[in-house]
Each structure stands twice: as C-alpha cells, then as structure tokens.
Motif scaffolding. Structure first.
Motif, PDB file in Angstrom:
ATOM      1  N   ALA A   1       5.198  19.819   9.427  1.00 45.46           N
ATOM      2  CA  ALA A   1       5.419  20.313   8.069  1.00 45.46           C
ATOM      3  C   ALA A   1       6.848  20.801   7.880  1.00 45.46           C
ATOM      4  N   CYS A   2       7.498  21.200   8.978  1.00 47.34           N
ATOM      5  CA  CYS A   2       8.890  21.647   8.914  1.00 47.34           C
ATOM      6  C   CYS A   2       9.864  20.472   8.833  1.00 47.34           C
ATOM      7  N   ALA A   3       9.435  19.302   9.317  1.00 45.02           N
ATOM      8  CA  ALA A   3      10.331  18.150   9.424  1.00 45.02           C
ATOM      9  C   ALA A   3      10.656  17.577   8.052  1.00 45.02           C
ATOM     10  N   PRO A   4      11.926  17.266   7.791  1.00 43.16           N
ATOM     11  CA  PRO A   4      12.288  16.649   6.517  1.00 43.16           C
ATOM     12  C   PRO A   4      11.721  15.239   6.409  1.00 43.16           C
TER      13      PRO A   4
ATOM     14  N   ASN B   1       2.790  27.516   8.713  1.00 42.32           N
ATOM     15  CA  ASN B   1       1.396  27.692   9.133  1.00 42.32           C
ATOM     16  C   ASN B   1       0.441  27.780   7.943  1.00 42.32           C
ATOM     17  N   ALA B   2       0.905  28.400   6.871  1.00 42.42           N
ATOM     18  CA  ALA B   2       0.068  28.499   5.677  1.00 42.42           C
ATOM     19  C   ALA B   2      -0.180  27.117   5.079  1.00 42.42           C
ATOM     20  N   MET B   3       0.828  26.258   5.140  1.00 44.25           N
ATOM     21  CA  MET B   3       0.669  24.891   4.644  1.00 44.25           C
ATOM     22  C   MET B   3      -0.324  24.120   5.508  1.00 44.25           C
ATOM     23  N   VAL B   4      -0.290  24.371   6.825  1.00 46.16           N
ATOM     24  CA  VAL B   4      -1.252  23.739   7.731  1.00 46.16           C
ATOM     25  C   VAL B   4      -2.668  24.193   7.379  1.00 46.16           C
ATOM     26  N   ASP B   5      -2.826  25.475   7.105  1.00 45.24           N
ATOM     27  CA  ASP B   5      -4.143  25.989   6.725  1.00 45.24           C
ATOM     28  C   ASP B   5      -4.631  25.336   5.434  1.00 45.24           C
ATOM     29  N   GLN B   6      -3.713  25.133   4.491  1.00 49.37           N
ATOM     30  CA  GLN B   6      -4.082  24.478   3.237  1.00 49.37           C
ATOM     31  C   GLN B   6      -4.491  23.028   3.474  1.00 49.37           C
ATOM     32  N   ALA B   7      -3.768  22.341   4.370  1.00 51.77           N
ATOM     33  CA  ALA B   7      -4.110  20.955   4.702  1.00 51.77           C
ATOM     34  C   ALA B   7      -5.474  20.884   5.372  1.00 51.77           C
TER      35      ALA B   7
ATOM     36  N   ASN C   1      -2.179  24.229  20.289  1.00 51.13           N
ATOM     37  CA  ASN C   1      -1.382  23.005  20.383  1.00 51.13           C
ATOM     38  C   ASN C   1      -1.315  22.304  19.039  1.00 51.13           C
ATOM     39  N   SER C   2      -2.491  22.130  18.442  1.00 49.07           N
ATOM     40  CA  SER C   2      -2.591  21.447  17.158  1.00 49.07           C
ATOM     41  C   SER C   2      -1.824  22.188  16.071  1.00 49.07           C
ATOM     42  N   GLN C   3      -1.957  23.512  16.063  1.00 52.24           N
ATOM     43  CA  GLN C   3      -1.294  24.317  15.035  1.00 52.24           C
ATOM     44  C   GLN C   3       0.221  24.200  15.143  1.00 52.24           C
ATOM     45  N   ARG C   4       0.744  24.302  16.358  1.00 56.55           N
ATOM     46  CA  ARG C   4       2.203  24.216  16.535  1.00 56.55           C
ATOM     47  C   ARG C   4       2.738  22.850  16.125  1.00 56.55           C
ATOM     48  N   ALA C   5       2.006  21.791  16.512  1.00 59.16           N
ATOM     49  CA  ALA C   5       2.465  20.445  16.160  1.00 59.16           C
ATOM     50  C   ALA C   5       2.409  20.214  14.657  1.00 59.16           C
ATOM     51  N   ALA C   6       1.334  20.644  14.025  1.00 62.28           N
ATOM     52  CA  ALA C   6       1.203  20.457  12.581  1.00 62.28           C
ATOM     53  C   ALA C   6       2.240  21.277  11.830  1.00 62.28           C
TER      54      ALA C   6
ATOM     55  N   VAL D   1       0.838  -1.194   0.000  1.00 62.65           N
ATOM     56  CA  VAL D   1       0.000   0.000   0.000  1.00 62.65           C
ATOM     57  C   VAL D   1       0.879   1.254   0.000  1.00 62.65           C
ATOM     58  N   LYS D   2       0.333   2.306  -0.554  1.00 69.23           N
ATOM     59  CA  LYS D   2       0.943   3.634  -0.443  1.00 69.23           C
ATOM     60  C   LYS D   2       0.189   4.378   0.644  1.00 69.23           C
ATOM     61  N   VAL D   3       0.899   4.826   1.659  1.00 70.15           N
ATOM     62  CA  VAL D   3       0.284   5.531   2.777  1.00 70.15           C
ATOM     63  C   VAL D   3       0.540   7.029   2.616  1.00 70.15           C
ATOM     64  N   VAL D   4      -0.492   7.818   2.753  1.00 72.78           N
ATOM     65  CA  VAL D   4      -0.353   9.277   2.674  1.00 72.78           C
ATOM     66  C   VAL D   4      -0.851   9.867   3.985  1.00 72.78           C
ATOM     67  N   TYR D   5       0.057  10.484   4.719  1.00 71.20           N
ATOM     68  CA  TYR D   5      -0.294  11.138   5.987  1.00 71.20           C
ATOM     69  C   TYR D   5      -0.720  12.576   5.689  1.00 71.20           C
ATOM     70  N   ARG D   6      -1.891  12.941   6.214  1.00 72.78           N
ATOM     71  CA  ARG D   6      -2.420  14.292   5.998  1.00 72.78           C
ATOM     72  C   ARG D   6      -2.778  14.951   7.338  1.00 72.78           C
ATOM     73  N   PRO D   7      -1.782  15.308   8.129  1.00 74.38           N
ATOM     74  CA  PRO D   7      -2.098  16.000   9.386  1.00 74.38           C
ATOM     75  C   PRO D   7      -2.650  17.386   9.112  1.00 74.38           C
ATOM     76  N   PHE D   8      -3.604  17.795   9.929  1.00 72.98           N
ATOM     77  CA  PHE D   8      -4.178  19.142   9.791  1.00 72.98           C
ATOM     78  C   PHE D   8      -4.651  19.601  11.157  1.00 72.98           C
TER      79      PHE D   8
END
Length: 251
Positions: free
Chosen positions: A149-152, A204-210, A140-145, A122-129
C-alpha cells in the motif's frame, strides 16, 4: 594336554567364535541402518528437486518480459492495471502475499493476466489484504500488505511480484521492514517516503479496510479471482482457460 584342559580349550574357542559371529552381526546391522539412512536422504533430496521443478523453479512473474499496462492507485487503495479507456471486463484479484496458493497462482497466471491487460482486453484490479489471523503469518501478511500500500503505482507491479518471490515459508517470520524497503528500492522506488511508510506502518488502516472489503465481497479464501463479479474457477484457472473467459466476457 589333559582331558580337562582340552575341554576348556574347546569351550574357549567356541566362545571366541561366538563373539566373532556377534561382532559380524552387529556390523551387518549397522551397515543396514547406514544404507537405509542414505537411501532415505536420497529420497528426500529427489522429492525436494521434484517439488521445485514442478513449481517451475522461477520467481513469480520473472518470466514475463512484455509490456505492462499502466497501473493506478484507486481511491479504495486497490491498484488497477489497464490500458487507457478500458473498464470492462474487470478481473479482480484478492490475494495475501503470505498465501502459498496465491504464490502458486501468480506463478501460473501472472504472465497471462499481465498480457491480457497490456493487450487492452481486461482491466485488472489487485486487492491484496490480510487473510491470516495466526502468528507469525498474520504479522508477515500485515507488513507485506502495508508495504504494498506504501508503494507508488508506477513501481507497484514489480514490487508485487517481488513480494511473492520472497514469500516466507509458512510458520516462519518474514517480510521484515528492512527487507521490504530494500526490495522496494530494487523495484525502482526511490526517496525516503516509502521507507518511512513501511517502518511506521502508515498504511495499516488501509490494509484493514481492504480486509473488510474482501469479507463484504464474500471472499473467505485466497486467492479469489472475480471476473465482472463472478468467481473464476475450474478450467478457467489456466492460462488458456482464463484467456478464453476474458474473451467471452468482452463480447
């Protein structure tokens, strides 16, 4: 001793006996209260132990020591985990790092998801938001997401699992930037770029898009699993059930 003196002495002895009886009754009531409090405390301790044991007592993902399929950051910011050439079936996981149900799902199915991806099934796609809108859950959620998104991509799965392992209790502030940076370092993320990204909220903008993507996909609660666009539910939300669902989708 006169009759009057004898009467006063009898009344005095009666009063003293009544006082002693009242004292004994007060002590008995106090003992009942103390024993009740001790029993209640014991019940609470047992309940806490049972809850922890029911959760497995381990960090999310910590029991999985097997191979990990390569992870790549996709153009929309999501993270795909799959063997080379595997595009179908696709399992999408919508999650919020502050969500207790997401943590529970990671406890139960995280290892199975990793195993299936590593086996090329399977191909797994993680979509945290960010699902939450009330504080302190929202921040809390915003900082973690943002940190995720910053993590390589190369360290993303380990960091993902650590975030769930460190999930703050509901109603408590957590996922502080300094902690996120330290957990990233422990997950193998080196250099200053990650810390700068976390501290500055650069994603943060990427989190908003997610978050907007999740809403457009009809996701109203977390966690939500989609297998080839269809929500996974019921008996498929077990290790054996999910494995069979992936196998069926791959045929």
């Amino acid at each position: 001793m006169s009759k009057a003196d004898r009467g006063r002495s009898a009344r005095q002895r009666l009063a003293e006996e009544r006082a002693r009886q009242a004292a004994r009754e007060r002590q008995q009531r106090l003992l009942v209260i103390v024993l009740g409090a001790v029993a209640a405390a014991a019940i609470i301790v047992v309940a806490v132990v049972l809850v922890r044991n029911a959760g497995g007592g381990s960090e999310p993902g910590s029991d999985y020591k097997g191979e990990l399929a390569p992870a790549t950051r996709q153009p929309d910011g999501s993270v795909a985990m799959a063997k080379a050439g595997v595009a179908k079936p696709m399992l999408e996981l919508y999650e919020d790092f502050q969500c207790p149900a997401c943590k529970n799902l990671e406890d139960r199915l995280g290892a199975t998801i990793k195993e299936q991806a590593a086996a090329g099934k399977v191909k797994v796609v993680y979509r945290p938001f960010r699902l939450f809108r009330q504080e302190p859950l929202k921040s809390n959620s915003q900082r973690a997401a943002n940190a995720a998104a910053c993590a390589p991509a190369g360290s993303w799965i380990r960091f993902h699992d650590r975030l769930f392992a460190e999930q703050p209790d509901e109603g408590e502030a957590g996922f502080e930037n300094a902690d996120l940076v330290e957990w990233g370092r422990e997950a193998g993320i080196t250099g200053d770029a990650f810390a700068k990204c976390v501290d500055g909220g650069e994603k943060n903008a990427m989190v908003d898009q997610a978050t907007a993507h999740a809403a457009k996909a009809g996701v109203s609660a977390t966690p939500t699993l989609m297998l080839d666009g269809k929500q996974v539910a019921g008996g498929a939300l077990t290790p054996d059930g999910l494995t069979k669902a992936i196998e069926a989708a791959g045929t």
